[in-house]
Design an enzyme around this catalytic site. Sequence first.
Site, PDB file in Angstrom:
ATOM      1  N   ARG A  29      97.403  63.396  34.881  1.00 23.68           N
ATOM      2  CA  ARG A  29      96.847  64.514  35.654  1.00 23.68           C
ATOM      3  C   ARG A  29      97.297  65.849  35.065  1.00 23.68           C
ATOM      4  O   ARG A  29      98.464  66.017  34.682  1.00 23.68           O
ATOM      5  CB  ARG A  29      97.267  64.400  37.127  1.00 23.68           C
ATOM      6  CG  ARG A  29      96.692  63.150  37.776  1.00 23.68           C
ATOM      7  CD  ARG A  29      96.819  63.134  39.281  1.00 23.68           C
ATOM      8  NE  ARG A  29      96.455  61.810  39.781  1.00 23.68           N
ATOM      9  CZ  ARG A  29      95.211  61.369  39.934  1.00 23.68           C
ATOM     10  NH1 ARG A  29      94.191  62.168  39.656  1.00 23.68           N
ATOM     11  NH2 ARG A  29      94.982  60.141  40.368  1.00 23.68           N
ATOM     12  N   ASP A  30      96.328  66.795  34.999  1.00 25.05           N
ATOM     13  CA  ASP A  30      96.614  68.140  34.491  1.00 25.05           C
ATOM     14  C   ASP A  30      97.566  68.849  35.457  1.00 25.05           C
ATOM     15  O   ASP A  30      97.411  68.762  36.681  1.00 25.05           O
ATOM     16  CB  ASP A  30      95.303  68.921  34.349  1.00 25.05           C
ATOM     17  CG  ASP A  30      95.451  70.173  33.509  1.00 25.05           C
ATOM     18  OD1 ASP A  30      94.884  70.224  32.418  1.00 25.05           O
ATOM     19  OD2 ASP A  30      96.154  71.102  33.968  1.00 25.05           O
ATOM     20  N   ASN A  87      88.157  71.292  24.203  1.00 26.86           N
ATOM     21  CA  ASN A  87      88.164  72.630  23.627  1.00 26.86           C
ATOM     22  C   ASN A  87      88.707  72.576  22.202  1.00 26.86           C
ATOM     23  O   ASN A  87      89.616  71.786  21.915  1.00 26.86           O
ATOM     24  CB  ASN A  87      89.047  73.558  24.472  1.00 26.86           C
ATOM     25  CG  ASN A  87      88.543  73.701  25.896  1.00 26.86           C
ATOM     26  OD1 ASN A  87      87.337  73.743  26.129  1.00 26.86           O
ATOM     27  ND2 ASN A  87      89.459  73.754  26.861  1.00 26.86           N
ATOM     28  N   VAL A  96      96.860  73.715  24.009  1.00 25.10           N
ATOM     29  CA  VAL A  96      97.776  72.653  23.538  1.00 25.10           C
ATOM     30  C   VAL A  96      97.099  72.012  22.332  1.00 25.10           C
ATOM     31  O   VAL A  96      95.990  71.474  22.445  1.00 25.10           O
ATOM     32  CB  VAL A  96      98.059  71.607  24.633  1.00 25.10           C
ATOM     33  CG1 VAL A  96      98.973  70.517  24.079  1.00 25.10           C
ATOM     34  CG2 VAL A  96      98.695  72.267  25.857  1.00 25.10           C
ATOM     35  N   HIS A 100      92.625  66.627  23.343  1.00 24.37           N
ATOM     36  CA  HIS A 100      92.577  66.025  24.671  1.00 24.37           C
ATOM     37  C   HIS A 100      91.214  66.245  25.284  1.00 24.37           C
ATOM     38  O   HIS A 100      90.646  67.343  25.187  1.00 24.37           O
ATOM     39  CB  HIS A 100      93.659  66.612  25.588  1.00 24.37           C
ATOM     40  CG  HIS A 100      93.751  68.102  25.545  1.00 24.37           C
ATOM     41  ND1 HIS A 100      94.394  68.768  24.525  1.00 24.37           N
ATOM     42  CD2 HIS A 100      93.274  69.051  26.385  1.00 24.37           C
ATOM     43  CE1 HIS A 100      94.318  70.061  24.745  1.00 24.37           C
ATOM     44  NE2 HIS A 100      93.629  70.272  25.876  1.00 24.37           N
ATOM     45  N   HIS A 102      89.290  66.804  28.708  1.00 25.64           N
ATOM     46  CA  HIS A 102      89.469  67.129  30.124  1.00 25.64           C
ATOM     47  C   HIS A 102      88.429  66.307  30.890  1.00 25.64           C
ATOM     48  O   HIS A 102      87.233  66.380  30.576  1.00 25.64           O
ATOM     49  CB  HIS A 102      89.164  68.604  30.397  1.00 25.64           C
ATOM     50  CG  HIS A 102      90.116  69.570  29.779  1.00 25.64           C
ATOM     51  ND1 HIS A 102      91.121  70.179  30.497  1.00 25.64           N
ATOM     52  CD2 HIS A 102      90.217  70.061  28.510  1.00 25.64           C
ATOM     53  CE1 HIS A 102      91.789  71.007  29.704  1.00 25.64           C
ATOM     54  NE2 HIS A 102      91.262  70.949  28.491  1.00 25.64           N
TER      55      HIS A 102
HETATM   56  P1  DGP Z   1      93.483  73.294  26.745  1.00 28.67           P
HETATM   57  O1  DGP Z   1      93.562  74.685  27.287  1.00 28.67           O
HETATM   58  O2  DGP Z   1      92.064  72.799  26.547  1.00 28.67           O
HETATM   59  O3  DGP Z   1      94.320  73.146  25.496  1.00 28.67           O
HETATM   60  O4  DGP Z   1      94.111  72.368  27.872  1.00 28.67           O
HETATM   61  C1  DGP Z   1      95.505  72.190  27.994  1.00 28.67           C
HETATM   62  C2  DGP Z   1      95.749  71.670  29.374  1.00 28.67           C
HETATM   63  O5  DGP Z   1      97.061  71.144  29.393  1.00 28.67           O
HETATM   64  C3  DGP Z   1      95.679  72.720  30.461  1.00 28.67           C
HETATM   65  O6  DGP Z   1      94.600  72.411  31.351  1.00 28.67           O
HETATM   66  C4  DGP Z   1      97.007  72.614  31.191  1.00 28.67           C
HETATM   67  C5  DGP Z   1      97.582  71.319  30.688  1.00 28.67           C
HETATM   68  N1  DGP Z   1      99.024  71.293  30.573  1.00 28.67           N
HETATM   69  C6  DGP Z   1      99.779  72.203  29.903  1.00 28.67           C
HETATM   70  N2  DGP Z   1     101.081  71.859  30.008  1.00 28.67           N
HETATM   71  C7  DGP Z   1     101.130  70.724  30.746  1.00 28.67           C
HETATM   72  C8  DGP Z   1     102.198  69.899  31.202  1.00 28.67           C
HETATM   73  O7  DGP Z   1     103.391  70.134  30.923  1.00 28.67           O
HETATM   74  N3  DGP Z   1     101.870  68.813  31.962  1.00 28.67           N
HETATM   75  C9  DGP Z   1     100.570  68.528  32.272  1.00 28.67           C
HETATM   76  N4  DGP Z   1     100.356  67.431  33.026  1.00 28.67           N
HETATM   77  N5  DGP Z   1      99.541  69.281  31.857  1.00 28.67           N
HETATM   78  C10 DGP Z   1      99.828  70.377  31.103  1.00 28.67           C
END
Ligand code: DGP
Length: 114
Positions: A29-30, A87, A96, A100, A102
């Site tokens: 989960r995000d 993305n 990140v 990944h 979403h």
């Molecule tokens: P993007 O912006 O497309 O690179 O998406 C990165 C996603 O990663 C963003 O929706 C938030 C998520 N995210 C960042 N740090 C963490 C974390 O420490 N744990 C989790 N579960 N999600 C994270």
Amino acid sequence: MTDCLFCKMCNGEIEPDVVYQDDDVLAFRDVNPQAPTHVLIIPKTHISTINDLTPEHEALIGKLYLAAKQVASDEGLAERGYRVVMNCNAEAGQSVFHIHLHMLGGRAMQWPPG
Ligand code: DGP
């Protein structure tokens, strides 16, 4: 990669809220959900962006989508509908740099995305 956040989730250094995993894929989960269901689906091997994909990754990318389908079904979203998006680099909003998907669902989505 030692300093990659998502690699740390794959190797157990950080423990996310996992909803699915197999030998090649981890889904969790995000931390900042943009919909009632917001799951990130990642390969367990490090790939920074879509631009780094090669033909040898073809099957792995298919596995990411099959995992998204499984998670959507498990979350009860298969019939309602859901969005799957990846993305690439700064203008698309990638923050990140470990690829990944979403998987978002549980609310009506807008198009085009902002
Ligand atoms: P993007 O912006 O497309 O690179 O998406 C990165 C996603 O990663 C963003 O929706 C938030 C998520 N995210 C960042 N740090 C963490 C974390 O420490 N744990 C989790 N579960 N999600 C994270």
